[in-house]
Scaffold this motif. Structure first.
Motif, PDB file in Angstrom:
ATOM      1  N   VAL A  14       0.813  -1.216   0.000  1.00 45.72           N
ATOM      2  CA  VAL A  14       0.000   0.000   0.000  1.00 45.72           C
ATOM      3  C   VAL A  14       0.848   1.269   0.000  1.00 45.72           C
ATOM      4  CG1 VAL A  14      -1.784   1.281   1.277  1.00 45.72           C
ATOM      5  CG2 VAL A  14      -1.824  -1.222   1.267  1.00 45.72           C
ATOM      6  N   ALA A  15       0.327   2.302  -0.661  1.00 39.91           N
ATOM      7  CA  ALA A  15       0.843   3.676  -0.522  1.00 39.91           C
ATOM      8  C   ALA A  15      -0.365   4.548  -0.241  1.00 39.91           C
ATOM      9  CB  ALA A  15       1.558   4.130  -1.788  1.00 39.91           C
ATOM     10  N   PHE A  16      -0.209   5.502   0.670  1.00 39.50           N
ATOM     11  CA  PHE A  16      -1.337   6.389   0.980  1.00 39.50           C
ATOM     12  C   PHE A  16      -0.840   7.823   1.129  1.00 39.50           C
ATOM     13  CE2 PHE A  16       0.329   4.974   5.066  1.00 39.50           C
ATOM     14  CZ  PHE A  16       0.359   6.146   5.820  1.00 39.50           C
ATOM     15  N   GLY A  17      -1.750   8.756   0.925  1.00 35.60           N
ATOM     16  CA  GLY A  17      -1.409  10.173   1.038  1.00 35.60           C
ATOM     17  C   GLY A  17      -2.391  11.001   0.228  1.00 35.60           C
ATOM     18  N   SER A  48      -5.955   7.379  -1.717  1.00 32.72           N
ATOM     19  CA  SER A  48      -5.913   8.840  -1.785  1.00 32.72           C
ATOM     20  C   SER A  48      -6.751   9.396  -0.638  1.00 32.72           C
ATOM     21  CB  SER A  48      -6.464   9.319  -3.129  1.00 32.72           C
ATOM     22  OG  SER A  48      -6.621  10.717  -3.129  1.00 32.72           O
ATOM     23  N   CYS A  49      -6.090  10.071   0.301  1.00 37.56           N
ATOM     24  CA  CYS A  49      -6.767  10.607   1.487  1.00 37.56           C
ATOM     25  C   CYS A  49      -7.075  12.091   1.290  1.00 37.56           C
ATOM     26  CB  CYS A  49      -5.880  10.449   2.718  1.00 37.56           C
ATOM     27  SG  CYS A  49      -5.221   8.780   2.941  1.00 37.56           S
ATOM     28  N   THR A  62      -8.070  16.559  -8.867  1.00 41.57           N
ATOM     29  CA  THR A  62      -9.275  15.932  -8.325  1.00 41.57           C
ATOM     30  C   THR A  62      -9.045  14.427  -8.217  1.00 41.57           C
ATOM     31  OG1 THR A  62     -10.285  15.549 -10.494  1.00 41.57           O
ATOM     32  CG2 THR A  62     -10.711  17.689  -9.444  1.00 41.57           C
ATOM     33  N   GLU A  63      -9.950  13.743  -7.557  1.00 43.24           N
ATOM     34  CA  GLU A  63      -9.817  12.292  -7.409  1.00 43.24           C
ATOM     35  C   GLU A  63      -9.861  11.606  -8.778  1.00 43.24           C
ATOM     36  OE1 GLU A  63      -9.146  10.833  -4.227  1.00 43.24           O
ATOM     37  OE2 GLU A  63      -8.798  12.999  -4.121  1.00 43.24           O
ATOM     38  N   PHE A  78      -7.253   1.531  -6.768  1.00 41.64           N
ATOM     39  CA  PHE A  78      -7.212   2.928  -6.350  1.00 41.64           C
ATOM     40  C   PHE A  78      -8.428   3.203  -5.473  1.00 41.64           C
ATOM     41  CE2 PHE A  78      -8.526   7.366  -7.027  1.00 41.64           C
ATOM     42  CZ  PHE A  78      -7.369   8.036  -6.646  1.00 41.64           C
ATOM     43  N   ILE A  79      -8.180   3.751  -4.273  1.00 43.47           N
ATOM     44  CA  ILE A  79      -9.258   4.036  -3.325  1.00 43.47           C
ATOM     45  C   ILE A  79      -9.223   5.510  -2.942  1.00 43.47           C
ATOM     46  CG2 ILE A  79     -10.155   3.593  -1.005  1.00 43.47           C
ATOM     47  CD1 ILE A  79      -8.917   0.779  -1.197  1.00 43.47           C
TER      48      ILE A  79
END
Length: 291
Positions: A14-17, A48-49, A62-63, A78-79
């Motif tokens: 996972v990668a998040f940010g 994507s937070c 944008t998302e 992709f979340i």
């Protein structure tokens, strides 16, 4: 790559940010995640937070646009995670979502990340490896979303492109305007974008538009139209070169390449037409040089 809601998974990488701007640093991180996932045959997930209350000044990406840039990197899922809607704080987000629901066994992040030691401390009991990569640099400075935003507000779009590894884009739907461009022989495509999308400063830009699989050069005016109707409404209007189809309601990806000039008020439509022809010459010369 598929976009999905948060659901139970196992043994993921996972990668998040926030990934706002999806710049060179983000891309390097995601490519490293994809490479490690393929090597170890694990499902890779990008989370994507975002915080809606922090978006009053607008987002660079944008998302939907994040997904557009990420889809060709080789990421599996992709979340988009609305942190306020989920009611999550940092540590509960890590334990409940990243390590819990997603079952992360590796987290990819940047070595200069704030809270890196805390991340390692929280991940260790779950048997989750924290992997880091070096930051991406631009003229000796670490590339960050805030640095990209600074150059963006200064209309230095060539530098934005270099820092991001891609042009600044706006994805939206072609909406009906007042068709006033037709009165000067220049029908324009009026782009509607999400409310939280950061628009370039008011002015005239050299752009490329991607619609229905084709790419067209264009001249884009962002802002009010003081020489036409003087209404205090910001619009994104693009005159597409060598284009005459009806594309209302279609999705368009607008690439912003170069700031040409600020918005000016002219005395009559003849002056507008004269200036537009000069602008078009500059647009063609610049965009053709890129080819």
């Amino acid at each position: 790559m598929k976009q999905m809601n948060i659901e139970a998974m196992r043994d993921t990488y996972v990668a998040f940010g926030s990934f706002d701007g999806v710049h060179q640093g983000h891309l390097a991180l995601l490519k490293a995640l994809s490479k490690k996932g393929k090597k170890d045959q694990k499902t890779t997930v990008v989370v994507s937070c975002y915080f809606p209350s922090d978006m009053e000044e607008g987002v660079l990406t944008t998302e939907e646009e994040k997904e557009y840039f990420i889809e060709n990197i080789g990421i599996d899922c992709f979340i988009s995670c609305n942190m306020e809607e989920e009611g999550l704080f940092r540590e509960t987000f890590l334990t409940e979502v990243i390590l819990g629901k997603l079952g992360a066994k590796a987290i990819m992040t940047a070595e200069h990340m704030n809270g890196l030691e805390e991340l390692k401390r929280v991940a260790e009991p779950y048997g989750c490896e924290v992997c880091t990569i070096e930051p991406a640099l631009y003229k000796g400075e670490i590339i960050s979303s805030s640095l990209v935003r600074k150059k963006f507000m200064e209309c230095k779009f060539e530098e934005v492109t270099q820092m991001c590894g891609h042009t600044y884009i706006m994805i939206g739907e072609i909406v009906h305007g007042k068709a006033l461009g037709r009165t000067v022989g220049m029908p324009t495509a009026n782009l509607g974008v999400e409310d939280n999308k950061l628009k370039p400063p008011n002015g005239v830009y050299a752009t490329r538009s991607r619609v229905e699989g084709e790419c067209y050069q264009g001249l884009t005016n962002i802002g009010t139209r003081p020489s036409v109707d003087d209404l205090p409404i910001v619009t994104i209007e693009t005159f597409l070169l060598d284009f005459s189809r009806d594309i209302y309601g279609r999705k368009l990806i607008l690439e912003v390449h170069l700031f040409i000039r600020g918005v000016q008020k002219f005395d009559n439509l003849e002056q507008v037409q004269k200036q537009v022809q000069e602008d078009l010459t500059q647009v063609k010369d610049y965009l053709n040089s890129l080819s």
